[in-house]
Design a protein around this motif. Structure first.
Motif, PDB file in Angstrom:
ATOM      1  N   ASP A  54       0.921  -1.161  -0.151  1.00 37.57           N
ATOM      2  CA  ASP A  54      -0.032   0.094   0.277  1.00 37.57           C
ATOM      3  C   ASP A  54       0.717   1.385  -0.031  1.00 37.57           C
ATOM      4  OD1 ASP A  54      -1.581   2.528   0.939  1.00 37.57           O
ATOM      5  OD2 ASP A  54      -2.599   1.323   1.870  1.00 37.57           O
ATOM      6  N   ILE A  55       0.675   2.280  -1.178  1.00 36.14           N
ATOM      7  CA  ILE A  55       1.840   3.322  -1.141  1.00 36.14           C
ATOM      8  C   ILE A  55       1.731   3.999  -0.253  1.00 36.14           C
ATOM      9  CG2 ILE A  55       0.902   4.573  -2.546  1.00 36.14           C
ATOM     10  CD1 ILE A  55       3.849   3.533  -2.556  1.00 36.14           C
ATOM     11  N   ASN A  56       0.277   4.643   0.249  1.00 37.77           N
ATOM     12  CA  ASN A  56      -0.346   5.613   1.419  1.00 37.77           C
ATOM     13  C   ASN A  56       0.999   5.171   2.716  1.00 37.77           C
ATOM     14  OD1 ASN A  56      -1.579   7.363  -0.848  1.00 37.77           O
ATOM     15  ND2 ASN A  56      -2.719   5.977  -0.393  1.00 37.77           N
ATOM     16  N   THR A  57      -0.234   3.650   2.899  1.00 40.22           N
ATOM     17  CA  THR A  57       0.713   3.363   4.081  1.00 40.22           C
ATOM     18  C   THR A  57       1.984   3.215   3.988  1.00 40.22           C
ATOM     19  OG1 THR A  57      -0.422   1.140   4.542  1.00 40.22           O
ATOM     20  CG2 THR A  57      -1.784   3.193   4.579  1.00 40.22           C
ATOM     21  N   GLU A  58       2.397   2.555   3.544  1.00 33.65           N
ATOM     22  CA  GLU A  58       4.225   1.425   2.760  1.00 33.65           C
ATOM     23  C   GLU A  58       4.024   0.161   3.334  1.00 33.65           C
ATOM     24  OE1 GLU A  58       7.263   4.280   3.753  1.00 33.65           O
ATOM     25  OE2 GLU A  58       6.484   5.850   1.900  1.00 33.65           O
ATOM     26  N   ASN A  59       2.432  -0.269   3.764  1.00 35.24           N
ATOM     27  CA  ASN A  59       2.682  -1.730   5.068  1.00 35.24           C
ATOM     28  C   ASN A  59       2.045  -2.647   3.306  1.00 35.24           C
ATOM     29  OD1 ASN A  59       2.232  -0.454   6.555  1.00 35.24           O
ATOM     30  ND2 ASN A  59       0.170  -0.086   6.705  1.00 35.24           N
ATOM     31  N   ILE A  60       2.698  -4.273   3.505  1.00 30.17           N
ATOM     32  CA  ILE A  60       2.596  -5.504   2.911  1.00 30.17           C
ATOM     33  C   ILE A  60       1.015  -4.862   2.821  1.00 30.17           C
ATOM     34  CG2 ILE A  60       3.346  -7.674   2.226  1.00 30.17           C
ATOM     35  CD1 ILE A  60       6.549  -6.732   3.547  1.00 30.17           C
ATOM     36  N   LEU A  61       0.564  -5.194   1.846  1.00 25.38           N
ATOM     37  CA  LEU A  61      -0.407  -6.202   1.863  1.00 25.38           C
ATOM     38  C   LEU A  61      -1.050  -7.792   1.247  1.00 25.38           C
ATOM     39  CD1 LEU A  61      -2.669  -3.199  -0.304  1.00 25.38           C
ATOM     40  CD2 LEU A  61      -2.376  -3.606   1.939  1.00 25.38           C
ATOM     41  N   HIS A  62       0.364  -8.239   0.414  1.00 20.20           N
ATOM     42  CA  HIS A  62       0.361  -9.617   0.080  1.00 20.20           C
ATOM     43  C   HIS A  62       1.553  -9.777  -0.665  1.00 20.20           C
ATOM     44  CE1 HIS A  62      -3.993 -10.098  -0.278  1.00 20.20           C
ATOM     45  NE2 HIS A  62      -4.460  -8.446  -1.452  1.00 20.20           N
ATOM     46  N   THR A  63       1.840 -11.195  -0.320  1.00 19.19           N
ATOM     47  CA  THR A  63       3.235 -11.182  -0.849  1.00 19.19           C
ATOM     48  C   THR A  63       2.442 -12.981  -1.379  1.00 19.19           C
ATOM     49  OG1 THR A  63       4.322 -10.879   1.431  1.00 19.19           O
ATOM     50  CG2 THR A  63       5.341 -12.512  -0.085  1.00 19.19           C
ATOM     51  N   LEU A  64       3.104 -12.911  -2.526  1.00 16.73           N
ATOM     52  CA  LEU A  64       2.808 -13.942  -3.581  1.00 16.73           C
ATOM     53  C   LEU A  64       4.387 -14.629  -3.903  1.00 16.73           C
ATOM     54  CD1 LEU A  64       0.979 -11.397  -6.176  1.00 16.73           C
ATOM     55  CD2 LEU A  64      -0.307 -12.221  -4.243  1.00 16.73           C
ATOM     56  N   THR A  65       4.295 -15.627  -3.317  1.00 12.03           N
ATOM     57  CA  THR A  65       4.913 -16.634  -4.120  1.00 12.03           C
ATOM     58  C   THR A  65       4.688 -18.098  -4.565  1.00 12.03           C
ATOM     59  OG1 THR A  65       4.125 -18.062  -2.115  1.00 12.03           O
ATOM     60  CG2 THR A  65       5.353 -15.943  -1.715  1.00 12.03           C
ATOM     61  N   GLN A  66       3.651 -17.905  -5.909  1.00  8.82           N
ATOM     62  CA  GLN A  66       3.265 -18.779  -7.021  1.00  8.82           C
ATOM     63  C   GLN A  66       4.362 -18.914  -7.960  1.00  8.82           C
ATOM     64  OE1 GLN A  66       0.968 -16.618  -5.212  1.00  8.82           O
ATOM     65  NE2 GLN A  66       0.163 -18.441  -5.023  1.00  8.82           N
ATOM     66  N   HIS A  67       5.752 -18.195  -8.340  1.00 13.06           N
ATOM     67  CA  HIS A  67       6.602 -18.217  -8.288  1.00 13.06           C
ATOM     68  C   HIS A  67       7.919 -19.393  -8.257  1.00 13.06           C
ATOM     69  CE1 HIS A  67       5.245 -15.922 -12.461  1.00 13.06           C
ATOM     70  NE2 HIS A  67       4.825 -14.871 -11.565  1.00 13.06           N
ATOM     71  N   THR A  68       8.441 -19.912  -9.180  1.00  9.54           N
ATOM     72  CA  THR A  68       9.553 -21.309  -8.205  1.00  9.54           C
ATOM     73  C   THR A  68      10.754 -20.552  -8.828  1.00  9.54           C
ATOM     74  OG1 THR A  68       9.138 -22.797 -11.167  1.00  9.54           O
ATOM     75  CG2 THR A  68       7.322 -22.809  -8.537  1.00  9.54           C
ATOM     76  N   ARG A  69      10.745 -19.519  -9.663  1.00 10.66           N
ATOM     77  CA  ARG A  69      12.598 -18.941  -9.710  1.00 10.66           C
ATOM     78  C   ARG A  69      12.542 -17.313 -10.010  1.00 10.66           C
ATOM     79  NH1 ARG A  69      16.122 -21.571 -14.415  1.00 10.66           N
ATOM     80  NH2 ARG A  69      17.436 -20.740 -13.279  1.00 10.66           N
ATOM     81  N   TYR A  70      13.464 -16.806 -10.150  1.00  7.42           N
ATOM     82  CA  TYR A  70      13.600 -15.235  -9.941  1.00  7.42           C
ATOM     83  C   TYR A  70      12.386 -14.987 -10.695  1.00  7.42           C
ATOM     84  CZ  TYR A  70      18.564 -16.353  -8.921  1.00  7.42           C
ATOM     85  OH  TYR A  70      19.839 -16.642  -8.610  1.00  7.42           O
ATOM     86  N   VAL A  71      11.588 -14.288 -10.269  1.00  4.31           N
ATOM     87  CA  VAL A  71      10.592 -13.111 -10.695  1.00  4.31           C
ATOM     88  C   VAL A  71      10.984 -11.791 -11.196  1.00  4.31           C
ATOM     89  CG1 VAL A  71       8.325 -11.351  -9.772  1.00  4.31           C
ATOM     90  CG2 VAL A  71       9.030 -13.262  -9.113  1.00  4.31           C
TER      91      VAL A  71
END
Length: 297
Positions: free
Chosen positions: A88-105
């Motif tokens: 969230d760019i306003n509060t600078e909090n992490i909203l989601h962490t997506l971990t579906q990829h198996t190699r470098y994003v």
């Protein structure tokens, strides 16, 4: 160190659609596993002025890509740690962490007009994500979670309050000017126009009405505070009460300052304190916390 970056041009608009303030928000990322946020106000006279704003953390490996959403509310990053983080760019909090990829994003991008996100990886896949803006707003702190006393609000609390008052377009302006709870209550029509550069009379009037409501709430709440909850030194609600050797309770920081500056005399009796030891008043602290809970909206 080579940095990858992405930029998003955003602005705060008046109710009538005129532009009151314009600035670039820039994000840079790289080998240090962090994202740096920069603000670039635009001035027709002075040109560009780059200002460092903050640092976002969350990844544990170099960050290869970052991108803003079309509305400027979200920032996404992809990393060597195989994860994608949505902020969230306003509060600078992490909203989601997506971990579906198996190699470098290696890449990430938002659609230009809707909250669709595409992420690409060295695992030879491209994932498409769809976000519900209302759901994301609910993930932030809500008005019910704001501290009862506006003076204690942080800059993030002020941002949350602006969102609840349908003034989210002003979040960037308030954050850039470091407006916390105390500063918020001291804002005037002159400071809104001259310091925050809010040109629309209608928008300034709306903000002032909301601030006046807060001031009224503060006065009402302050008048209801039990006397035993008020520090004799600061005359404010105690947050960390301690018992001094004179038998009275004080705000810890205020009493420590008093002892260091007032030659160890009692604020209540003016007699020399038998001891400078301060004992936490946990019973009073619990009573104050219970009182605050009952006075939350």
């Amino acid at each position: 160190m080579e940095l990858l970056f992405c930029g998003m041009r955003s602005h705060t608009s008046c109710i009538d659609g005129e532009q009151s303030l314009q600035f670039f928000r820039l994000a840079t990322c790289g080998q240090d596993c962090q994202i740096k946020i920069w603000v670039v106000p635009l001035s027709h006279i002075l040109g560009f002025e780059l200002k460092y704003k903050s640092t976002l953390s969350g990844h544990c490996a170099p960050i290869l890509a970052c991108a803003f959403s079309h509305n400027g509310q979200l920032l996404v990053s992809g990393s060597v740690d195989k994860s994608v983080i949505v902020y969230d760019i306003n509060t600078e909090n992490i909203l989601h962490t997506l971990t579906q990829h198996t190699r470098y994003v290696t890449t990430c991008a938002f659609a230009p007009n809707i909250l669709l996100l595409a992420t690409g990886s060295m695992d030879k896949t491209v994932n498409i994500w769809q976000f519900d803006l209302e759901m994301l707003c609910q993930a932030r702190s809500t008005e019910d979670q704001l501290k009862p006393f506006t003076e204690d609000w942080s800059e993030d609390d002020v941002s949350t309050w602006l969102c609840t008052q349908e003034l989210k377009d002003l979040v960037g302006v308030f954050k850039m000017n470091n407006i916390d709870g105390k500063e918020l209550l001291n804002l005037t029509k002159e400071s809104l126009a001259d310091d925050l550069k809010i040109e629309s009379l209608g928008l300034r009037s709306k903000v002032l009405r909301k601030i006046e409501e807060l001031r009224t709430q503060v006065k009402t709440l302050s008048s209801e505070i039990p006397d035993e909850f008020i520090c004799p030194i600061t005359r404010e609600l105690m947050q960390d009460p301690v018992i001094a050797s004179d038998g009275y309770s004080y705000e810890k920081e205020a009493m420590e300052n008093w002892i260091s500056k007032k030659k160890r005399t009692s604020p209540m009796t003016n007699l020399v304190l038998p001891s400078v030891v301060l004992i936490p008043n946990r019973t009073l602290k619990m009573a104050i916390d219970r009182w605050l809970e009952t006075h939350k909206k």
